[in-house]
Design a protein around this motif. Structure first.
Motif, PDB file in Angstrom:
ATOM      1  N   ARG A  55     -66.989 -84.569  31.952  1.00  0.00           N
ATOM      2  CA  ARG A  55     -67.369 -84.829  33.338  1.00  0.00           C
ATOM      3  C   ARG A  55     -68.111 -83.624  33.897  1.00  0.00           C
ATOM      4  O   ARG A  55     -67.742 -82.477  33.639  1.00  0.00           O
ATOM      5  CB  ARG A  55     -66.136 -85.105  34.203  1.00  0.00           C
ATOM      6  N   TYR A 112     -69.144 -84.054  39.562  1.00  0.00           N
ATOM      7  CA  TYR A 112     -68.198 -85.173  39.575  1.00  0.00           C
ATOM      8  C   TYR A 112     -66.779 -84.675  39.848  1.00  0.00           C
ATOM      9  O   TYR A 112     -66.049 -85.241  40.664  1.00  0.00           O
ATOM     10  CB  TYR A 112     -68.241 -85.942  38.247  1.00  0.00           C
ATOM     11  N   TYR A 165     -57.921 -89.129  34.824  1.00  0.00           N
ATOM     12  CA  TYR A 165     -59.330 -89.475  34.648  1.00  0.00           C
ATOM     13  C   TYR A 165     -59.425 -90.602  33.636  1.00  0.00           C
ATOM     14  O   TYR A 165     -58.727 -90.600  32.621  1.00  0.00           O
ATOM     15  CB  TYR A 165     -60.113 -88.252  34.144  1.00  0.00           C
ATOM     16  N   GLN A 219     -63.873 -95.063  32.182  1.00  0.00           N
ATOM     17  CA  GLN A 219     -64.699 -96.083  32.824  1.00  0.00           C
ATOM     18  C   GLN A 219     -64.104 -96.432  34.182  1.00  0.00           C
ATOM     19  O   GLN A 219     -62.961 -96.063  34.471  1.00  0.00           O
ATOM     20  CB  GLN A 219     -64.775 -97.331  31.946  1.00  0.00           C
ATOM     21  N   ALA A 220     -64.863 -97.149  34.986  1.00  0.00           N
ATOM     22  CA  ALA A 220     -64.351 -97.615  36.276  1.00  0.00           C
ATOM     23  C   ALA A 220     -63.190 -98.573  36.028  1.00  0.00           C
ATOM     24  O   ALA A 220     -63.197 -99.330  35.062  1.00  0.00           O
ATOM     25  CB  ALA A 220     -65.461 -98.305  37.062  1.00  0.00           C
ATOM     26  N   VAL A 221     -62.199 -98.505  36.899  1.00  0.00           N
ATOM     27  CA  VAL A 221     -61.001 -99.330  36.749  1.00  0.00           C
ATOM     28  C   VAL A 221     -60.837-100.184  37.999  1.00  0.00           C
ATOM     29  O   VAL A 221     -60.884 -99.670  39.122  1.00  0.00           O
ATOM     30  CB  VAL A 221     -59.755 -98.437  36.533  1.00  0.00           C
ATOM     31  N   ASP A 222     -60.629-101.463  37.794  1.00  0.00           N
ATOM     32  CA  ASP A 222     -60.450-102.407  38.885  1.00  0.00           C
ATOM     33  C   ASP A 222     -59.002-102.376  39.370  1.00  0.00           C
ATOM     34  O   ASP A 222     -58.076-102.281  38.563  1.00  0.00           O
ATOM     35  CB  ASP A 222     -60.811-103.809  38.375  1.00  0.00           C
ATOM     36  N   LEU A 239     -56.338 -95.308  43.748  1.00  0.00           N
ATOM     37  CA  LEU A 239     -57.467 -95.320  42.813  1.00  0.00           C
ATOM     38  C   LEU A 239     -58.658 -94.590  43.411  1.00  0.00           C
ATOM     39  O   LEU A 239     -58.896 -94.661  44.614  1.00  0.00           O
ATOM     40  CB  LEU A 239     -57.885 -96.758  42.495  1.00  0.00           C
ATOM     41  N   ASP A 261     -62.795 -93.012  41.914  1.00  0.00           N
ATOM     42  CA  ASP A 261     -63.928 -93.359  41.066  1.00  0.00           C
ATOM     43  C   ASP A 261     -63.654 -92.868  39.644  1.00  0.00           C
ATOM     44  O   ASP A 261     -63.699 -91.658  39.399  1.00  0.00           O
ATOM     45  CB  ASP A 261     -65.195 -92.695  41.613  1.00  0.00           C
ATOM     46  N   ARG A 262     -63.347 -93.764  38.746  1.00  0.00           N
ATOM     47  CA  ARG A 262     -62.969 -93.435  37.366  1.00  0.00           C
ATOM     48  C   ARG A 262     -61.805 -92.449  37.358  1.00  0.00           C
ATOM     49  O   ARG A 262     -61.683 -91.598  36.477  1.00  0.00           O
ATOM     50  CB  ARG A 262     -64.152 -92.860  36.569  1.00  0.00           C
ATOM     51  N   SER A 263     -60.950 -92.576  38.371  1.00  0.00           N
ATOM     52  CA  SER A 263     -59.814 -91.670  38.495  1.00  0.00           C
ATOM     53  C   SER A 263     -58.678 -92.339  39.261  1.00  0.00           C
ATOM     54  O   SER A 263     -58.875 -93.350  39.928  1.00  0.00           O
ATOM     55  CB  SER A 263     -60.231 -90.383  39.225  1.00  0.00           C
TER      56      SER A 263
END
Length: 182
Positions: free
Chosen positions: A79, A83, A107, A110-113, A132, A134-136
Motif C-alpha cells: 500500500r 493510502y 487491511y 480488495q474492497a469488501v462489501d 468498514l 476502504d479495503r480496510s
C-alpha cells in the motif's frame, strides 16, 4: 517520480515459524531495485520507494521473491504511503483518546462489501466495535486483540473467505504512515 510504499507481510515470525529476518527482507527489497528500504518490528512491516505505481505488481513481485528466497509462500499487501495516511485519517474511532493496542486496522487485498458481515451480531460484542473502511476494517478492542471475541468472529472463514487480510495495531499504523511520508 517515485512513491513510498509499505509491504505488509502476513503470518511471519510467529512462535519461531515462517522466519523472515528483517535484515534479509531489506536486502531482498533492495535487490528488487527498491530504494529507501526500512523495516519496522519483526512482524513483517517494510517500507520502500519504487518508481512503480502498480501495488498489485509490486505485491506479486515481492511474494515471488520471498517464496524463492525463503522457501515458503507469504501473503503480502503493498500500500502506498498516501493510502495508509488516508486510512489513518478516516478512522471512525478517536485514536488520540485510546491506547494504541485497543485500536486495530485490518487491511484487505480488495474492497469488501458490508453484506459479508451481515450475519454478525455486532451488538453482542459490545463494547468492542468495528467499522468498514476502504479495503480496510477498523476494530476497537478495549481489552486488546488477544482477548477480543469480535476479532475471532471477524476472522472466521465465512467472513474472510477469498480475501488476503493482515492486521496492525494503531501504534504500527501510525508508525507506517510516518515512515512512508514523502
Amino acid at each position: 517520480m517515485s512513491t513510498m510504499y509499505a509491504a505488509l507481510l502476513r503470518g511471519i515470525n510467529v512462535s519461531g515459524h515462517r522466519r523472515v529476518p528483517m535484515a534479509e527482507l531489506r536486502t531482498l527489497l533492495g535487490g528488487l531495485g527498491h530504494e529507501d528500504v526500512a523495516t519496522h518490528l519483526q512482524s513483517g512491516n517494510a517500507v520502500f520507494r519504487s518508481a512503480s505505481d502498480d501495488e498489485n505488481a509490486l505485491r506479486n513481485e515481492l511474494e515471488q521473491a520471498i517464496e524463492a528466497h525463503f522457501g515458503f509462500p507469504v501473503d503480502c499487501l503493498v500500500r502506498s504511503g498516501a493510502y495508509l495516511a488516508a486510512v489513518a485519517d478516516a478512522c471512525p474511532f478517536p485514536p488520540a483518546e485510546l491506547d494504541g493496542k485497543q485500536l486495530h486496522v485490518t487491511y484487505f487485498d480488495q474492497a469488501v462489501d458490508a453484506a459479508r458481515f451481515a450475519g454478525l451480531d455486532a451488538a453482542a460484542f459490545r463494547p468492542e466495535e468495528f467499522r468498514l473502511g476502504d479495503r480496510s476494517l477498523y476494530l476497537y478492542a478495549p481489552d486488546g486483540l488477544g482477548r477480543s471475541k469480535l476479532a475471532v468472529a471477524l476472522g472466521r472463514p465465512a467472513v474472510t473467505r477469498g480475501l488476503v487480510t493482515t492486521s496492525r495495531n494503531w501504534n504500527t499504523v501510525a508508525r507506517l504512515v510516518e515512515m512512508t511520508r514523502d
